[in-house]
Design a protein around this motif. Structure first.
Motif, PDB file in Angstrom:
ATOM      1  N   MET A  82       0.848  -1.181   0.000  1.00 51.94           N
ATOM      2  CA  MET A  82       0.000   0.000   0.000  1.00 51.94           C
ATOM      3  C   MET A  82       0.888   1.236   0.000  1.00 51.94           C
ATOM      4  SD  MET A  82      -2.814   1.539   2.642  1.00 51.94           S
ATOM      5  CE  MET A  82      -4.014   0.318   2.303  1.00 51.94           C
ATOM      6  N   LEU A  83       0.497   2.198  -0.809  1.00 53.25           N
ATOM      7  CA  LEU A  83       1.187   3.480  -0.871  1.00 53.25           C
ATOM      8  C   LEU A  83       0.448   4.465   0.028  1.00 53.25           C
ATOM      9  CD1 LEU A  83       3.308   5.325  -2.432  1.00 53.25           C
ATOM     10  CD2 LEU A  83       1.342   5.998  -3.802  1.00 53.25           C
ATOM     11  N   SER A  84       1.184   5.141   0.895  1.00 51.31           N
ATOM     12  CA  SER A  84       0.599   6.179   1.755  1.00 51.31           C
ATOM     13  C   SER A  84       1.103   7.534   1.287  1.00 51.31           C
ATOM     14  CB  SER A  84       1.009   5.955   3.213  1.00 51.31           C
ATOM     15  OG  SER A  84       0.483   4.743   3.688  1.00 51.31           O
ATOM     16  N   TRP A  85       0.172   8.411   0.953  1.00 60.30           N
ATOM     17  CA  TRP A  85       0.503   9.770   0.508  1.00 60.30           C
ATOM     18  C   TRP A  85       0.074  10.688   1.649  1.00 60.30           C
ATOM     19  CZ3 TRP A  85       1.494  10.925  -4.966  1.00 60.30           C
ATOM     20  CH2 TRP A  85       1.733  12.280  -5.205  1.00 60.30           C
ATOM     21  N   ILE A  86       1.033  11.346   2.281  1.00 57.79           N
ATOM     22  CA  ILE A  86       0.759  12.170   3.458  1.00 57.79           C
ATOM     23  C   ILE A  86       0.896  13.640   3.091  1.00 57.79           C
ATOM     24  CG2 ILE A  86       1.451  12.679   5.825  1.00 57.79           C
ATOM     25  CD1 ILE A  86       2.533   9.753   5.894  1.00 57.79           C
ATOM     26  N   ILE A  87      -0.125  14.412   3.439  1.00 54.11           N
ATOM     27  CA  ILE A  87      -0.151  15.841   3.127  1.00 54.11           C
ATOM     28  C   ILE A  87      -0.307  16.623   4.430  1.00 54.11           C
ATOM     29  CG2 ILE A  87      -1.348  17.684   1.890  1.00 54.11           C
ATOM     30  CD1 ILE A  87      -2.407  15.478  -0.020  1.00 54.11           C
ATOM     31  N   PRO A  88       0.744  17.339   4.862  1.00 50.68           N
ATOM     32  CA  PRO A  88       0.607  18.192   6.043  1.00 50.68           C
ATOM     33  C   PRO A  88      -0.123  19.487   5.664  1.00 50.68           C
ATOM     34  CG  PRO A  88       2.842  18.311   5.205  1.00 50.68           C
ATOM     35  CD  PRO A  88       2.102  17.328   4.345  1.00 50.68           C
ATOM     36  N   THR A  89      -1.011  19.952   6.530  1.00 48.88           N
ATOM     37  CA  THR A  89      -1.752  21.171   6.220  1.00 48.88           C
ATOM     38  C   THR A  89      -1.854  22.105   7.418  1.00 48.88           C
ATOM     39  OG1 THR A  89      -3.896  20.200   6.792  1.00 48.88           O
ATOM     40  CG2 THR A  89      -3.207  20.037   4.501  1.00 48.88           C
ATOM     41  N   TYR A  90      -1.976  23.371   7.088  1.00 54.27           N
ATOM     42  CA  TYR A  90      -2.313  24.422   8.039  1.00 54.27           C
ATOM     43  C   TYR A  90      -2.828  25.594   7.220  1.00 54.27           C
ATOM     44  CZ  TYR A  90      -2.186  27.763  11.842  1.00 54.27           C
ATOM     45  OH  TYR A  90      -2.548  28.687  12.788  1.00 54.27           O
ATOM     46  N   ARG A  91      -4.062  25.958   7.428  1.00 51.97           N
ATOM     47  CA  ARG A  91      -4.703  27.053   6.684  1.00 51.97           C
ATOM     48  C   ARG A  91      -4.630  26.848   5.174  1.00 51.97           C
ATOM     49  NH1 ARG A  91      -3.255  32.639   9.921  1.00 51.97           N
ATOM     50  NH2 ARG A  91      -4.125  31.948  11.902  1.00 51.97           N
ATOM     51  N   GLU A  92      -5.140  25.746   4.715  1.00 48.85           N
ATOM     52  CA  GLU A  92      -5.093  25.418   3.284  1.00 48.85           C
ATOM     53  C   GLU A  92      -6.470  25.383   2.640  1.00 48.85           C
ATOM     54  OE1 GLU A  92      -2.378  25.050   1.398  1.00 48.85           O
ATOM     55  OE2 GLU A  92      -1.065  25.438   3.109  1.00 48.85           O
ATOM     56  N   GLU A  93      -7.450  26.060   3.236  1.00 50.26           N
ATOM     57  CA  GLU A  93      -8.811  25.962   2.715  1.00 50.26           C
ATOM     58  C   GLU A  93      -8.942  26.409   1.262  1.00 50.26           C
ATOM     59  OE1 GLU A  93     -11.480  28.271   5.132  1.00 50.26           O
ATOM     60  OE2 GLU A  93     -10.702  30.163   4.410  1.00 50.26           O
ATOM     61  N   ARG A  94      -8.102  27.296   0.817  1.00 52.82           N
ATOM     62  CA  ARG A  94      -8.216  27.799  -0.563  1.00 52.82           C
ATOM     63  C   ARG A  94      -7.769  26.779  -1.600  1.00 52.82           C
ATOM     64  NH1 ARG A  94      -5.569  33.723  -0.015  1.00 52.82           N
ATOM     65  NH2 ARG A  94      -6.658  34.270   1.889  1.00 52.82           N
ATOM     66  N   ARG A  95      -6.872  25.871  -1.223  1.00 51.09           N
ATOM     67  CA  ARG A  95      -6.330  24.971  -2.234  1.00 51.09           C
ATOM     68  C   ARG A  95      -6.416  23.491  -1.905  1.00 51.09           C
ATOM     69  NH1 ARG A  95      -0.789  27.816  -1.733  1.00 51.09           N
ATOM     70  NH2 ARG A  95      -0.933  28.068   0.487  1.00 51.09           N
ATOM     71  N   ILE A  96      -6.895  23.123  -0.727  1.00 51.85           N
ATOM     72  CA  ILE A  96      -6.855  21.712  -0.341  1.00 51.85           C
ATOM     73  C   ILE A  96      -7.723  20.835  -1.237  1.00 51.85           C
ATOM     74  CG2 ILE A  96      -8.651  21.862   1.458  1.00 51.85           C
ATOM     75  CD1 ILE A  96      -5.445  19.699   1.532  1.00 51.85           C
ATOM     76  N   GLU A  97      -8.894  21.297  -1.629  1.00 56.34           N
ATOM     77  CA  GLU A  97      -9.753  20.463  -2.471  1.00 56.34           C
ATOM     78  C   GLU A  97      -9.104  20.195  -3.823  1.00 56.34           C
ATOM     79  OE1 GLU A  97     -14.342  19.952  -4.009  1.00 56.34           O
ATOM     80  OE2 GLU A  97     -13.815  21.687  -2.782  1.00 56.34           O
ATOM     81  N   GLN A  98      -8.559  21.222  -4.449  1.00 60.65           N
ATOM     82  CA  GLN A  98      -7.901  21.044  -5.739  1.00 60.65           C
ATOM     83  C   GLN A  98      -6.688  20.119  -5.603  1.00 60.65           C
ATOM     84  OE1 GLN A  98      -6.436  24.629  -7.577  1.00 60.65           O
ATOM     85  NE2 GLN A  98      -5.692  23.560  -9.360  1.00 60.65           N
TER      86      GLN A  98
END
Length: 74
Positions: free
Chosen positions: A1-17
Motif C-alpha cells: 500500500m502506498l501512503s501519501w501524506i499531506i501536512p496542512t495548516y490554513r489550506e482551505e483555498r487549495r486543499i480540495e484542488q
C-alpha cells in the motif's frame, strides 16, 4: 500500500484542488497496475479555517482519504 501524506495548516483555498489532483494521479496508478492500493492522509495542525471541514466533506467521494488532526506546536 502506498501512503501519501499531506501536512496542512490554513489550506482551505487549495486543499480540495490538491486532493483532487492527488486522488486522480493515484487512481491512474491503480488503473495502470503500478500500485495495488493507496491511502491519502491529511495531517492538519489545528487549522483555524475550514481546512478540516473540507477534507471531511471530501471523504464521501474519496473513501481512501483520512484526516488526522495534530496539536499545533508552532
Amino acid at each position: 500500500m502506498l501512503s501519501w501524506i499531506i501536512p496542512t495548516y490554513r489550506e482551505e483555498r487549495r486543499i480540495e484542488q490538491s486532493l483532487d489532483q492527488v486522488h486522480a494521479y493515484l487512481e491512474g496508478l491503480i488503473a495502470s497496475g503500478k500500485i495495488q492500493d493507496y491511502e491519502i492522509i491529511v495531517v492538519d495542525s489545528e487549522s483555524p479555517d475550514h481546512t478540516p471541514a473540507i477534507v471531511r466533506g471530501l471523504t464521501a467521494r474519496m473513501p481512501k482519504l483520512a484526516l488526522l488532526t495534530v496539536k499545533n506546536r508552532g
